[in-house]
Design an enzyme around this catalytic site. Structure first.
Site, PDB file in Angstrom:
ATOM      1  NE  ARG A 154      62.403  14.760  11.310  1.00 39.54           N
ATOM      2  CZ  ARG A 154      61.416  15.381  10.649  1.00 39.54           C
ATOM      3  NH1 ARG A 154      60.817  14.802   9.634  1.00 39.54           N
ATOM      4  NH2 ARG A 154      61.010  16.578  11.027  1.00 39.54           N
ATOM      5  CE1 TYR A 199      71.683  -7.707  19.634  1.00 38.92           C
ATOM      6  CE2 TYR A 199      69.704  -6.400  19.429  1.00 38.92           C
ATOM      7  CZ  TYR A 199      70.986  -6.553  19.890  1.00 38.92           C
ATOM      8  OH  TYR A 199      71.570  -5.545  20.600  1.00 38.92           O
ATOM      9  CG  ASP A 220      69.220  -8.892  11.707  1.00 38.63           C
ATOM     10  OD1 ASP A 220      70.326  -8.637  11.191  1.00 38.63           O
ATOM     11  OD2 ASP A 220      68.917  -8.531  12.855  1.00 38.63           O
ATOM     12  CE  LYS A 277      75.920  -5.159  16.745  1.00 36.33           C
ATOM     13  NZ  LYS A 277      74.723  -6.007  16.703  1.00 36.33           N
TER      14      LYS A 277
HETATM   15  C1  LIG Z   1      73.352  -5.809  17.152  1.00 42.63           C
HETATM   16  C2  LIG Z   1      72.252  -6.435  16.414  1.00 42.63           C
HETATM   17  C3  LIG Z   1      71.024  -5.799  16.232  1.00 42.63           C
HETATM   18  C4  LIG Z   1      70.736  -4.436  16.842  1.00 42.63           C
HETATM   19  O1  LIG Z   1      71.513  -3.459  16.242  1.00 42.63           O
HETATM   20  P1  LIG Z   1      71.972  -2.103  17.000  1.00 42.63           P
HETATM   21  O2  LIG Z   1      72.827  -1.436  15.982  1.00 42.63           O
HETATM   22  O3  LIG Z   1      72.710  -2.528  18.229  1.00 42.63           O
HETATM   23  O4  LIG Z   1      70.727  -1.351  17.331  1.00 42.63           O
HETATM   24  C5  LIG Z   1      70.076  -6.437  15.475  1.00 42.63           C
HETATM   25  N1  LIG Z   1      70.284  -7.650  14.934  1.00 42.63           N
HETATM   26  C6  LIG Z   1      71.455  -8.317  15.105  1.00 42.63           C
HETATM   27  C7  LIG Z   1      71.631  -9.658  14.483  1.00 42.63           C
HETATM   28  C8  LIG Z   1      72.473  -7.743  15.842  1.00 42.63           C
HETATM   29  O5  LIG Z   1      73.621  -8.402  16.021  1.00 42.63           O
END
Ligand SMILES: *Cc1c(COP(=O)(O)O)cnc(C)c1O
Length: 386
Positions: free
Chosen positions: A50, A102, A174, A199
């Site tokens: 961890r 998001y 983000d 992604k």
């Molecule tokens: C998918 C997404 C998230 C969340 O991420 P996870 O891996 O699904 O927890 C946050 N911000 C954006 C812009 C996203 O597309």
């Protein structure tokens, strides 16, 4: 930093991992929870997974290098990375967020952190005057997506980071939709970059993971503490997959963007299409700003069909493009933000954000672009009513 200077090489060579024992070319999967210690109070480099794991550490060094930060942190999901960043703050603090972010980011603030006293205001970050006006005394951070989800709204990151800095407020970006290959927010003045690595960074729709990168040493220490204390870390195998995915990011993104530009042009010329949202199209909101701060408009497109077309039939009739949550994989995915990614936002607020019931979001993959356009064409044709 190794013997290279360009991003394409850093994606493959970055993170400077060396396995002295075997000289393995790839980072091994250290599938272990713990490490043998030689003496009491010996302060070993590795003690418990961890706290630290060599496969994860290689990934963390890689993303830090790619984003131009001093330290990277890997998490079990993008939301876990965002939650860790929000754990930097305390009761009574206020966070500003982009008008469209998001859905999960909105949800965690409203339903998980608000009950602990962390406040949140939505602000149109594309409007510098609105950002300046929102800088109340208790604001500690501003969280931006550019282009934002799902309307691809562009925010001038350097401008907002400048305003935030003048008020002693942290800028969190983000960068999921762009990746460091297309946009590097820390160089534009941001303090923290977060990713849903699920992604584009992973890129193959086969893992869920998150990343965070900081520049400042004090922030690095605090985020590292939170990562270990709250424990939402990814396993070594997912870290390995992510390192593997990142190696091909440049070639994947080039094709994603090439396809997206062609699809966006095709959609905007189609008589059945009411509106196209894509920051890479001349005339789009934020086109000039995006061109200044990013390498391209990315590969996410949103659009609406004219009222005489049924979006339900459109979704049902697609044959190649898959109806699914998520984005950024090699395969094209389509989603309906109102009932999928943004369903956790109350309808009235969602409509005020401009996320209409007939909005369609497309993650353009790297299939042959003619196959994508043919699929869109037949589904749009079938969606015509009367
Ligand atoms: C998918 C997404 C998230 C969340 O991420 P996870 O891996 O699904 O927890 C946050 N911000 C954006 C812009 C996203 O597309």
């Amino acid at each position: 930093m190794g013997n290279y200077r360009r991003m394409e090489s850093a994606l493959i060579r970055g993170g400077a991992f060396e396995d002295g024992q075997t000289r393995s070319v790839n980072v091994p999967i250290y599938q272990t929870s713990t490490y043998a210690q030689t003496e009491l109070e010996g302060k070993p480099k590795w003690e418990y997974s961890r706290t630290g794991n060599p496969t994860r550490a290689a990934l963390e060094a890689l993303i830090a290098e790619l984003e131009g930060g001093s330290a990277g942190f890997a998490f079990g999901s993008g939301m876990a990375a965002i939650a860790a960043v929000l754990n930097l703050f305390r009761s009574g603090d206020r966070i500003l967020i982009s008008g469209n972010v998001y859905g999960g980011t909105y949800r965690i603030l409203e339903q998980v952190f608000a009950p602990f006293g962390l406040k949140c205001d939505i602000v149109d970050t594309a409007d510098p005057e609105a950002v300046e006006a929102a800088m109340a005394r208790d604001v500690v951070a501003i969280l931006i997506e550019s282009p934002a989800n799902p309307l691809l709204t562009v925010t001038d990151l350097a401008m907002v980071a400048g305003i935030a800095r003048a008020h002693g407020v942290l800028t969190v970006v983000d960068n999921t939709f762009m990746t460091p290959y297309l946009q590097r927010p820390l160089e534009l003045g941001a303090d923290i970059v977060v990713h849903s690595a699920t992604k584009y960074l992973g890129g193959h729709s086969d893992l869920v993971a998150g990343l965070a990168v900081v520049k400042d040493a004090h922030l690095a220490e605090r985020l590292g503490f939170i990562q270990n204390a709250t424990g939402a870390v990814p396993g070594p195998f997912d870290c390995f997959l992510l390192i593997r995915g990142i190696k091909t990011l440049a070639v994947r993104m080039d094709r994603h963007v090439e396809n997206a530009e062609a699809v966006a042009r095709w959609l905007s010329a189609h008589p059945a299409v009411e509106r196209v949202y894509y920051p890479g199209l001349p005339g789009a909101q934020g086109f000039e700003v995006n061109r200044r701060q990013a390498k391209s408009g990315g590969a996410m497109i949103s659009f609406t069909l004219r009222p005489q077309h049924s979006f339900r039939t459109f979704f049902r009739t697609l044959k190649l493009i898959t109806l699914a949550e998520s984005l950024g994989g090699v395969e094209s995915l389509v989603c309906h933000p109102a009932t999928m990614t943004h369903a956790s936002i109350p309808r009235e607020l969602r409509l005020r954000m401009g996320i209409s019931d007939n909005l369609i979001r497309l993650s353009v993959g790297i299939e042959h672009v003619d196959d994508l356009i043919e699929d869109l064409e037949q589904a749009i044709e079938a969606s015509r009513e009367g």
